[in-house]
Design a protein around this motif. Sequence first.
Motif, PDB file in Angstrom:
ATOM      1  N   GLY A 120       0.805  -1.214   0.000  1.00 22.72           N
ATOM      2  CA  GLY A 120       0.000   0.000   0.000  1.00 22.72           C
ATOM      3  C   GLY A 120       0.839   1.264   0.000  1.00 22.72           C
ATOM      4  N   ARG A 121       0.231   2.353  -0.490  1.00 24.26           N
ATOM      5  CA  ARG A 121       0.866   3.674  -0.471  1.00 24.26           C
ATOM      6  C   ARG A 121       0.811   4.256   0.937  1.00 24.26           C
ATOM      7  N   PRO A 122       1.647   5.256   1.224  1.00 22.99           N
ATOM      8  CA  PRO A 122       1.659   5.822   2.575  1.00 22.99           C
ATOM      9  C   PRO A 122       0.389   6.606   2.881  1.00 22.99           C
ATOM     10  N   ASP A 123      -0.014   6.569   4.125  1.00 23.45           N
ATOM     11  CA  ASP A 123      -1.166   7.350   4.589  1.00 23.45           C
ATOM     12  C   ASP A 123      -0.683   8.779   4.845  1.00 23.45           C
ATOM     13  N   THR A 124      -1.206   9.724   4.072  1.00 24.54           N
ATOM     14  CA  THR A 124      -0.790  11.127   4.214  1.00 24.54           C
ATOM     15  C   THR A 124      -1.717  11.921   5.121  1.00 24.54           C
ATOM     16  N   SER A 125      -2.739  11.293   5.682  1.00 20.42           N
ATOM     17  CA  SER A 125      -3.606  11.996   6.631  1.00 20.42           C
ATOM     18  C   SER A 125      -2.952  11.915   8.012  1.00 20.42           C
ATOM     19  N   VAL A 126      -2.243  12.942   8.364  1.00 14.82           N
ATOM     20  CA  VAL A 126      -1.438  12.931   9.587  1.00 14.82           C
ATOM     21  C   VAL A 126      -2.345  12.905  10.814  1.00 14.82           C
ATOM     22  N   PRO A 127      -2.121  11.963  11.730  1.00 12.62           N
ATOM     23  CA  PRO A 127      -2.967  11.876  12.934  1.00 12.62           C
ATOM     24  C   PRO A 127      -2.648  12.998  13.915  1.00 12.62           C
ATOM     25  N   LEU A 128      -3.540  13.170  14.842  1.00 10.09           N
ATOM     26  CA  LEU A 128      -3.334  14.189  15.874  1.00 10.09           C
ATOM     27  C   LEU A 128      -2.348  13.691  16.923  1.00 10.09           C
ATOM     28  N   PRO A 129      -1.537  14.596  17.497  1.00 10.10           N
ATOM     29  CA  PRO A 129      -0.628  14.190  18.584  1.00 10.10           C
ATOM     30  C   PRO A 129      -1.423  13.559  19.728  1.00 10.10           C
ATOM     31  N   PRO A 130      -0.838  12.614  20.460  1.00 11.36           N
ATOM     32  CA  PRO A 130       0.561  12.177  20.366  1.00 11.36           C
ATOM     33  C   PRO A 130       0.791  11.040  19.382  1.00 11.36           C
ATOM     34  N   LEU A 131      -0.221  10.681  18.582  1.00  7.90           N
ATOM     35  CA  LEU A 131      -0.036   9.589  17.627  1.00  7.90           C
ATOM     36  C   LEU A 131       0.882  10.032  16.491  1.00  7.90           C
ATOM     37  N   LEU A 132       1.569   9.069  15.905  1.00  7.08           N
ATOM     38  CA  LEU A 132       2.505   9.327  14.819  1.00  7.08           C
ATOM     39  C   LEU A 132       2.034   8.626  13.549  1.00  7.08           C
ATOM     40  N   PRO A 133       2.445   9.104  12.348  1.00  9.28           N
ATOM     41  CA  PRO A 133       2.006   8.484  11.094  1.00  9.28           C
ATOM     42  C   PRO A 133       2.872   7.300  10.658  1.00  9.28           C
ATOM     43  N   GLY A 134       3.629   6.733  11.579  1.00  4.58           N
ATOM     44  CA  GLY A 134       4.471   5.594  11.253  1.00  4.58           C
ATOM     45  C   GLY A 134       5.108   5.035  12.513  1.00  4.58           C
ATOM     46  N   LEU A 135       5.884   3.974  12.351  1.00  3.40           N
ATOM     47  CA  LEU A 135       6.614   3.385  13.466  1.00  3.40           C
ATOM     48  C   LEU A 135       8.050   3.888  13.457  1.00  3.40           C
ATOM     49  N   LYS A 136       8.593   4.118  14.646  1.00  8.36           N
ATOM     50  CA  LYS A 136       9.975   4.585  14.745  1.00  8.36           C
ATOM     51  C   LYS A 136      10.913   3.560  14.113  1.00  8.36           C
ATOM     52  N   SER A 137      11.737   4.028  13.181  1.00 11.53           N
ATOM     53  CA  SER A 137      12.659   3.139  12.474  1.00 11.53           C
ATOM     54  C   SER A 137      13.861   3.968  12.059  1.00 11.53           C
TER      55      SER A 137
END
Length: 507
Positions: A260-277
């Motif tokens: 899948g393509r990346p989700d560009t709908s950025v969530p509200l803090p404190p959630l992040l749009p990806g996993l730390k890597s």
Amino acid sequence: MRTILASFAACLFAAATASAQFQDCNGNGIDDALEIAGNPSIDCNGNGIPDDCECVWDKGDPPTDIDDVDGLISHIGGGAMSTTGFDALRAADDVFLPPGFLHRIMAFRGLMINNSWPGARRARLEIFHDCNGVPEIEPFFTSTNFEVLSETPRADGNYLVWYRFDLCDEQLWLDGGKSYWFSLIGETDRVTDDLSSWAVTPPDSEALIMRVPNQAAGMKIAHNTYDWDPWDPFCTGCPGCINMVFKLDGYSCQILFDNGRPDTSVPLPPLLPGLKSGPYGAINWRSRDDFVVRNCQERKVCIIDAWVWANCHPGHGFIEIYTDNPCPPGALGEPYAGFLYQLPIDQVVDLGVSFFDGGDELKLYCIRVIEPIVQQGTLPPGPLCLDPGRTYWISAGATLSGSFATKSLFAFSERCCPRGEIPCDFQINRPQTRRQSAPATGWLPSAAPNLRDLAFRIAVEPLPPGSGASSSVAAEPSCRADLDFDGVYGVSDIFMFLSEWFAAACP
């Protein structure tokens, strides 16, 4: 229906001809091996076949009588200023690349009618994304790396000129399932009131491939800078339809796995749009997601794409491949369980999307590995090949830049609901994450609210004919129009192609 498939079928016929006449695939009377030895640049992918025998798209041929060849004005400066009332005119024609593949364009060949000063002929190639059935105003790719393949004089004083643009070093890969517009434009010789017209196929209402060509006029506003009018379809009321004469040399790699393509709908803090890597502050992380190699053949990797969020340019980032954890899993403290390869990044694309985390701006990037060469055991370095029937894991991110302020995330895929509000239907398994810097941890499944797939895709070289592939999705036939793999091109192939066409919501 027949006309939609005309270019597709023409390419496939050329590919089949190349296979049957391997020693002289382009019919120029020169043995292919000798031709390549004398001019290595015509074999971009080093497979022993001249590039002009490897076809991605064929828009058609001009009339056989050179004096009957007509064209659309496509020229900057020179005669365009003195005869048209504009400083420039450009023409464009479209292609639709079959879905399920990434397509590499190694060269563009186009035919023009031209009266520039001999030895001073010049041309440029521009490629545009489609915008509601016409090209966008600005090209996303431009090349002036051309050569003149032939110049044939005509009775009217003009020449028929075949131009070839060598795109080998550009690593130009185009997504399947999309339309693109190509524009071949002559440039003034700066000596005469010269003019170029892009050659067209004979008018034939049954031979239109895709949409009618478009033209646009431009006025010069600065050196080499033009203000272009909107594109207009050419001659929509003409008695016959035309195509521009051009061919795309290249090859296609099948999408083996698409998460899948990346989700560009950025969530509200404190959630992040990806996993730390990669680094995130003072701590180094790894996150990974899995994929499976189907069928019974190993697959040679063409492309690996991964999408990451980072507050630094990830040109020195990483894409890593791991084998599946053994059963039972290894010890939690094992830092690189199943680690196989860390692949250097070949291309980085800034997607123009960002979000702020604690005052730090993280941008969304696509990082790409192209036809990687790896050391596999004691064998000499060679292409990355994935074993059949096996699960692998992929990790991606930016690397430390010498600052504890570096932040990197492996982006979530858009294929699942935002923010994990509803349990996600994972492609295979949920992603895993681990802390890499001390105290290190083992790989652990991602936890709520990060129950989402990660965004990546892998394209591989098609399987050769007769390889025993068990699925038509996995292999490309020797004749690309033979979609049902029955060894012939027929009506059933047409319906199969159209089914994919409409399923992909193609224009």
